[in-house]
Design a protein around this motif. Structure first.
Motif, PDB file in Angstrom:
ATOM      1  N   GLN A  74       0.854  -1.187   0.000  1.00 38.64           N
ATOM      2  CA  GLN A  74       0.000   0.000   0.000  1.00 38.64           C
ATOM      3  C   GLN A  74       0.893   1.241   0.000  1.00 38.64           C
ATOM      4  O   GLN A  74       1.262   1.725   1.061  1.00 38.64           O
ATOM      5  CB  GLN A  74      -0.917   0.014   1.221  1.00 38.64           C
ATOM      6  CG  GLN A  74      -1.936  -1.131   1.251  1.00 38.64           C
ATOM      7  CD  GLN A  74      -2.807  -1.042   2.485  1.00 38.64           C
ATOM      8  OE1 GLN A  74      -2.337  -1.279   3.599  1.00 38.64           O
ATOM      9  NE2 GLN A  74      -4.060  -0.709   2.303  1.00 38.64           N
ATOM     10  N   PHE A  75       1.221   1.761  -1.072  1.00 41.33           N
ATOM     11  CA  PHE A  75       0.862   1.329  -2.422  1.00 41.33           C
ATOM     12  C   PHE A  75       2.156   1.259  -3.216  1.00 41.33           C
ATOM     13  O   PHE A  75       3.072   2.040  -2.958  1.00 41.33           O
ATOM     14  CB  PHE A  75      -0.128   2.302  -3.050  1.00 41.33           C
ATOM     15  CG  PHE A  75      -1.450   2.290  -2.307  1.00 41.33           C
ATOM     16  CD1 PHE A  75      -2.369   1.293  -2.557  1.00 41.33           C
ATOM     17  CD2 PHE A  75      -1.735   3.256  -1.355  1.00 41.33           C
ATOM     18  CE1 PHE A  75      -3.570   1.267  -1.881  1.00 41.33           C
ATOM     19  CE2 PHE A  75      -2.932   3.228  -0.672  1.00 41.33           C
ATOM     20  CZ  PHE A  75      -3.854   2.220  -0.938  1.00 41.33           C
ATOM     21  N   ARG A 307     -12.371   0.668   1.346  1.00 41.44           N
ATOM     22  CA  ARG A 307     -11.089   0.668   2.025  1.00 41.44           C
ATOM     23  C   ARG A 307     -11.223   0.749   3.539  1.00 41.44           C
ATOM     24  O   ARG A 307     -10.237   0.649   4.258  1.00 41.44           O
ATOM     25  CB  ARG A 307     -10.246   1.858   1.549  1.00 41.44           C
ATOM     26  CG  ARG A 307      -9.873   1.762   0.084  1.00 41.44           C
ATOM     27  CD  ARG A 307      -8.957   2.922  -0.288  1.00 41.44           C
ATOM     28  NE  ARG A 307      -8.654   2.899  -1.712  1.00 41.44           N
ATOM     29  CZ  ARG A 307      -7.748   2.118  -2.264  1.00 41.44           C
ATOM     30  NH1 ARG A 307      -7.053   1.294  -1.518  1.00 41.44           N
ATOM     31  NH2 ARG A 307      -7.533   2.160  -3.551  1.00 41.44           N
TER      32      ARG A 307
END
Length: 308
Positions: A74-75, A307
């Motif tokens: 991430q990410f 998320r």
């Protein structure tokens, strides 16, 4: 014999930390790493941490509780995807069976990448959204102009990637010029269109990257089943070719292509509530559900919900 595990991102108390998914499904702490590291931190300093990890076993590691698995990176700095790299996929898409130089495109890493059990959001079923199961390479040592013979020295490990694709918006009806006929961003770059995970299996635990088998199911039905043995350009060749175009950085992800069995070949596309699972021995399983989010009034909110 080495004990199987993969480097994962476990969210505990609102913070993601590096953890390990064991072959038996347990998720444990990695006690040979400094605390509070994220997987991207580990991969970014792979040369420093790989030796400790190579000698580590999860057998007696403390189990985690109250966690949620996230995308293992991430990410990532870049998500580099190889297109049309299996002959059976080329045939089903009517693109011919020749073997030209590798073709690459990019996915936006901060908005497309999602993790295990997160929703793939579709703005409209008319987009004809499709699945594409792939084995992905995670770079552990950066470089430019990397020879294929030394390419695997730059690999941290392997994970699974679903190159979600909106087929209806890929080809423009009235392009400005022939060079603008295909819209790769609209097709491949929409939010949540890059499920990744569940973890990163270190290279030494999968020493033969040329024979990684994998499959994808939709609602429990096998739609794709293949192996990296069927790649047109193999993994070292892809790394070498990508590094000719751009500097590879630790944490970069290279998706190696999808085999035959995509929905576009039969006219079957994803719909609200469908469940996709990619699985590969030695890497694990990545499951994502499809959710119709709508075109207006809440797509960004739907991403935030996915998320949360």
């Amino acid at each position: 014999m080495a004990v199987g595990w993969s480097l994962a991102s476990a969210e505990v108390g609102g913070r993601s930390v590096a953890a390990a998914i064991c072959a038996d499904g347990r998720v444990v702490s990695i006690d040979v790493l400094p605390p509070a590291l994220r997987p991207l931190d580990v991969v970014s300093r792979w040369g420093e941490y790989a030796a400790a990890l190579q000698g580590w076993s999860p057998d007696d590691a403390p189990a985690l509780s109250g966690f949620r698995l996230r995308a293992p990176l991430q990410f990532p700095p870049k998500v580099i995807c190889a297109g049309a790299n299996y002959r059976d996929h080329r045939r089903e898409m009517n693109t011919g069976d020749s073997a030209p130089e590798p073709f690459f495109f990019l996915k936006p890493p901060t908005t497309t990448v999602i993790g295990p059990d997160e929703d793939v959001l579709i703005r409209d079923v008319g987009d004809k959204v499709d699945w594409e199961a792939e084995i992905a390479v995670v770079i552990g040592r950066g470089g430019r102009f990397i020879p294929a013979a030394k390419a695997l020295d730059h690999v941290a490990g392997y994970t699974l990637l679903n190159d979600i694709s909106a087929r209806a918006v890929h080809q423009r009806a009235k392009p400005l010029a022939p060079a603008f006929a295909y819209d790769w961003l609209a097709s491949k770059g929409q939010d949540t269109f890059c499920p990744l995970g569940p973890g990163i299996t270190p290279r030494w635990l999968l020493p033969d990257c040329g024979r990684i088998s994998f499959q994808l199911t939709v609602n429990g039905v096998v739609r794709q089943a293949s192996s990296t043995a069927e790649l047109i350009t193999d993994i070292p060749g892809l790394i070498a070719a990508a590094s000719e175009l751009m500097a590879l950085e630790p944490g970069d992800v290279i998706a190696t292509g999808t085999p035959g069995g995509v929905g576009a070949a039969t006219g079957d596309f994803l719909k609200n509530g469908d469940v996709m699972t990619i699985s590969a021995p030695g890497i694990g399983s990545l499951t994502n559900r499809v959710r119709l989010s709508g075109r207006t009034g809440g797509f960004e909110a739907a991403v935030a919900t996915a998320r949360s």
